[in-house]
Design an enzyme around this catalytic site. Structure first.
Site, PDB file in Angstrom:
ATOM      1  N   ASP A 160       8.378  -3.014   8.165  1.00  0.00           N
ATOM      2  CA  ASP A 160       9.205  -1.924   8.706  1.00  0.00           C
ATOM      3  C   ASP A 160      10.672  -2.146   8.335  1.00  0.00           C
ATOM      4  O   ASP A 160      11.379  -1.209   7.964  1.00  0.00           O
ATOM      5  CB  ASP A 160       9.048  -1.860  10.232  1.00  0.00           C
ATOM      6  CG  ASP A 160       7.584  -1.842  10.637  1.00  0.00           C
ATOM      7  OD1 ASP A 160       6.857  -0.966  10.146  1.00  0.00           O
ATOM      8  OD2 ASP A 160       7.162  -2.720  11.405  1.00  0.00           O
ATOM      9  N   HIS A 188       5.523  -2.810  16.556  1.00  0.00           N
ATOM     10  CA  HIS A 188       5.129  -2.300  15.241  1.00  0.00           C
ATOM     11  C   HIS A 188       4.151  -1.145  15.470  1.00  0.00           C
ATOM     12  O   HIS A 188       2.950  -1.275  15.343  1.00  0.00           O
ATOM     13  CB  HIS A 188       4.481  -3.389  14.392  1.00  0.00           C
ATOM     14  CG  HIS A 188       3.821  -2.846  13.158  1.00  0.00           C
ATOM     15  ND1 HIS A 188       4.538  -2.350  12.099  1.00  0.00           N
ATOM     16  CD2 HIS A 188       2.531  -2.691  12.819  1.00  0.00           C
ATOM     17  CE1 HIS A 188       3.711  -1.920  11.168  1.00  0.00           C
ATOM     18  NE2 HIS A 188       2.471  -2.114  11.581  1.00  0.00           N
TER      19      HIS A 188
HETATM   20  P1  NAX Z   1      -9.126  -4.321   5.470  1.00  0.00           P
HETATM   21  O1  NAX Z   1     -10.093  -3.566   6.313  1.00  0.00           O
HETATM   22  O2  NAX Z   1      -9.081  -4.091   4.009  1.00  0.00           O
HETATM   23  O3  NAX Z   1      -9.388  -5.890   5.684  1.00  0.00           O
HETATM   24  C1  NAX Z   1      -9.566  -6.477   6.930  1.00  0.00           C
HETATM   25  C2  NAX Z   1     -10.512  -7.640   6.744  1.00  0.00           C
HETATM   26  O4  NAX Z   1     -10.553  -8.369   7.964  1.00  0.00           O
HETATM   27  C3  NAX Z   1     -11.944  -7.214   6.435  1.00  0.00           C
HETATM   28  O5  NAX Z   1     -12.378  -7.836   5.226  1.00  0.00           O
HETATM   29  C4  NAX Z   1     -12.742  -7.700   7.644  1.00  0.00           C
HETATM   30  O6  NAX Z   1     -14.047  -8.155   7.291  1.00  0.00           O
HETATM   31  C5  NAX Z   1     -11.870  -8.852   8.121  1.00  0.00           C
HETATM   32  N1  NAX Z   1     -12.072  -9.237   9.508  1.00  0.00           N
HETATM   33  C6  NAX Z   1     -12.379  -8.435  10.569  1.00  0.00           C
HETATM   34  N2  NAX Z   1     -12.532  -9.179  11.673  1.00  0.00           N
HETATM   35  C7  NAX Z   1     -12.286 -10.464  11.321  1.00  0.00           C
HETATM   36  C8  NAX Z   1     -12.301 -11.707  12.028  1.00  0.00           C
HETATM   37  N3  NAX Z   1     -12.630 -11.755  13.325  1.00  0.00           N
HETATM   38  N4  NAX Z   1     -12.011 -12.837  11.341  1.00  0.00           N
HETATM   39  C9  NAX Z   1     -11.723 -12.801  10.040  1.00  0.00           C
HETATM   40  N5  NAX Z   1     -11.713 -11.660   9.315  1.00  0.00           N
HETATM   41  C10 NAX Z   1     -11.989 -10.508   9.947  1.00  0.00           C
HETATM   42  O7  NAX Z   1      -7.696  -4.092   6.137  1.00  0.00           O
HETATM   43  P2  NAX Z   1      -6.247  -4.369   5.509  1.00  0.00           P
HETATM   44  O8  NAX Z   1      -5.802  -3.185   4.756  1.00  0.00           O
HETATM   45  O9  NAX Z   1      -6.271  -5.693   4.814  1.00  0.00           O
HETATM   46  O10 NAX Z   1      -5.355  -4.419   6.841  1.00  0.00           O
HETATM   47  C11 NAX Z   1      -5.524  -5.476   7.758  1.00  0.00           C
HETATM   48  C12 NAX Z   1      -4.704  -5.230   9.017  1.00  0.00           C
HETATM   49  O11 NAX Z   1      -3.320  -5.160   8.717  1.00  0.00           O
HETATM   50  C13 NAX Z   1      -5.037  -3.930   9.760  1.00  0.00           C
HETATM   51  O12 NAX Z   1      -5.086  -4.202  11.142  1.00  0.00           O
HETATM   52  C14 NAX Z   1      -3.821  -3.069   9.472  1.00  0.00           C
HETATM   53  O13 NAX Z   1      -3.619  -2.092  10.461  1.00  0.00           O
HETATM   54  C15 NAX Z   1      -2.745  -4.119   9.477  1.00  0.00           C
HETATM   55  N6  NAX Z   1      -1.453  -3.759   8.894  1.00  0.00           N
HETATM   56  C16 NAX Z   1      -0.351  -4.282   9.483  1.00  0.00           C
HETATM   57  C17 NAX Z   1       0.922  -4.055   8.984  1.00  0.00           C
HETATM   58  C18 NAX Z   1       2.118  -4.646   9.637  1.00  0.00           C
HETATM   59  O14 NAX Z   1       3.221  -4.357   9.181  1.00  0.00           O
HETATM   60  N7  NAX Z   1       1.998  -5.457  10.679  1.00  0.00           N
HETATM   61  C19 NAX Z   1       1.119  -3.152   7.816  1.00  0.00           C
HETATM   62  C20 NAX Z   1      -0.104  -3.000   6.966  1.00  0.00           C
HETATM   63  C21 NAX Z   1      -1.377  -2.865   7.755  1.00  0.00           C
HETATM   64  O15 NAX Z   1      -1.462  -1.562   8.270  1.00  0.00           O
END
Ligand code: NAX
Length: 332
Positions: A160, A188
């Protein structure tokens, strides 16, 4: 001379951000060009094959600093002896789900991960939570890690912050390096507050260079909703920029922020009227490997109202996980 090896754990390593992150980490951009790294990639069983494939690609990249890659679905193994934990893996909001469902699903992930960090991580552990809702997930993880100082748990709001800097640079036709003193406050979420009250461009206050209408009706909503804009245009969520901001966050935490402050979600000490015990985004500097909240900034009525609204959002999230009994004994 090369320094001591650092163990870095990435959760959600088979996902989008995890993929974009791991090459930056292995190349030395996270910690420095003289710091060897060992990667621990944590996934759930359905994501393990993707993480394993990524590990093959790491191997094929022949990174000189990369000492070891472990792929596992066991949090205890993933966090054993780790120095830096980047918690990306989370449960996305499903169709028709309410915020409480999202908070609960994620608390059930971040609670056990906090406990595993408490049990096995290195004494100098630093944690950054990327997975949403990032601030409250950091709070939950920390509450299950009573032996780890609270200031080791942070949430990513650097994306952000970077978005705000880039929007100002574009508006004023300057380089991003000309923009200083931006702050992202609070959660966030769409209620975050990107604040330019103390920002300058080439030494001039930003408030003298842009009008109030642009700030209130274009800049703030655009930064706060940039994630949705990326999805609408790209057809997929932010991944390279999120990984890049994560690298910035950890790099600055470990190596220092230099002359400028940045923004990060850290435990509130009550500064700026944010209740203690919340993980809120603040203006922070890193000195000696610790984040410190920038003290003494003036807050006008425009900013006060927006900070309060964002903090109310954090309080509602904290109360929801607390009501579900999902906060650990650490910092209830
Ligand atoms: P993806 O869905 O591509 O990847 C997430 C991965 O996490 C998947 O491979 C899933 O199998 C794995 N996973 C789920 N539960 C798990 C657990 N208990 N232990 C280990 N792995 C696990 O999502 P992606 O685009 O990589 O985004 C990940 C997260 O980042 C989301 O929550 C998203 O909202 C968040 N974001 C946060 C941002 C920030 O600024 N704080 C910005 C970008 C993003 O939106």
């Amino acid at each position: 001379m090369q320094r001591q090896r650092v163990n870095v754990t990435v959760t959600g390593a088979g996902g989008n951000i995890g993929y974009a992150l791991m090459f930056r980490i292995a190349s030395g951009q996270l910690l420095g060009p003289d710091v060897p790294v060992a990667l621990r990639l944590l996934e759930i069983p359905t994501g393990i094959r993707a993480a394993e494939g990524s590990a093959f690609e790491l191997q094929d990249s022949a990174f000189p600093l990369l000492r070891d890659v472990l792929v596992t679905d066991d949090p205890v193994q993933a966090f054993d002896g780790t120095n830096v934990a980047i918690l990306v893996g989370s449960r996305p909001r499903g169709p028709g789900q309410q915020r409480a469902d999202l908070l609960e699903g994620n608390a059930r992930i971040f609670g056990p991960q906090g406990a595993a960090i408490n049990a096995g991580a290195a004494d100098d552990i630093r944690v950054v939570v990327v997975g949403n809702p990032a601030n409250t997930n950091a709070l939950v993880a920390s509450s299950h890690a009573p032996d780890v100082p609270a200031d080791r748990f942070t949430a990513l709001t650097r994306l952000d912050h970077n978005r705000a800097v880039a929007q100002l640079a574009a508006k004023l036709s300057v380089q991003v390096t000309d923009v200083h003193g931006v702050i992202v406050w609070g959660n966030h979420s769409a209620l975050q507050y990107p604040d330019v009250s103390h920002a300058t461009v080439k030494g001039r206050p930003v408030r003298d260079l842009v009008d109030e209408d642009w700030l209130a009706n274009e800049f703030i909503p655009r930064v706060a909703n940039r994630g949705a804009e990326i999805i609408a245009v790209r057809g997929a969520s932010s991944m390279g920029s999120a990984a890049s901001a994560t690298v910035d966050h950890v790099h600055d935490w470990v190596n220092g922020t230099g002359g400028d402050w940045t923004s990060a979600g850290v435990f509130s000490d009550g500064s700026y009227g944010v209740p203690t015990g919340l993980v809120s985004s603040y203006p922070v500097r890193s000195l000696g490997g610790r984040w410190a909240i920038e003290p003494g900034l003036s807050i006008d009525a425009f900013s006060r109202a927006r900070i309060d609204a964002s903090v109310a959002d954090l309080v509602a999230e904290r109360d929801a996980v607390s009501a579900l009994g999902l906060l650990g004994p650490g910092r209830a």
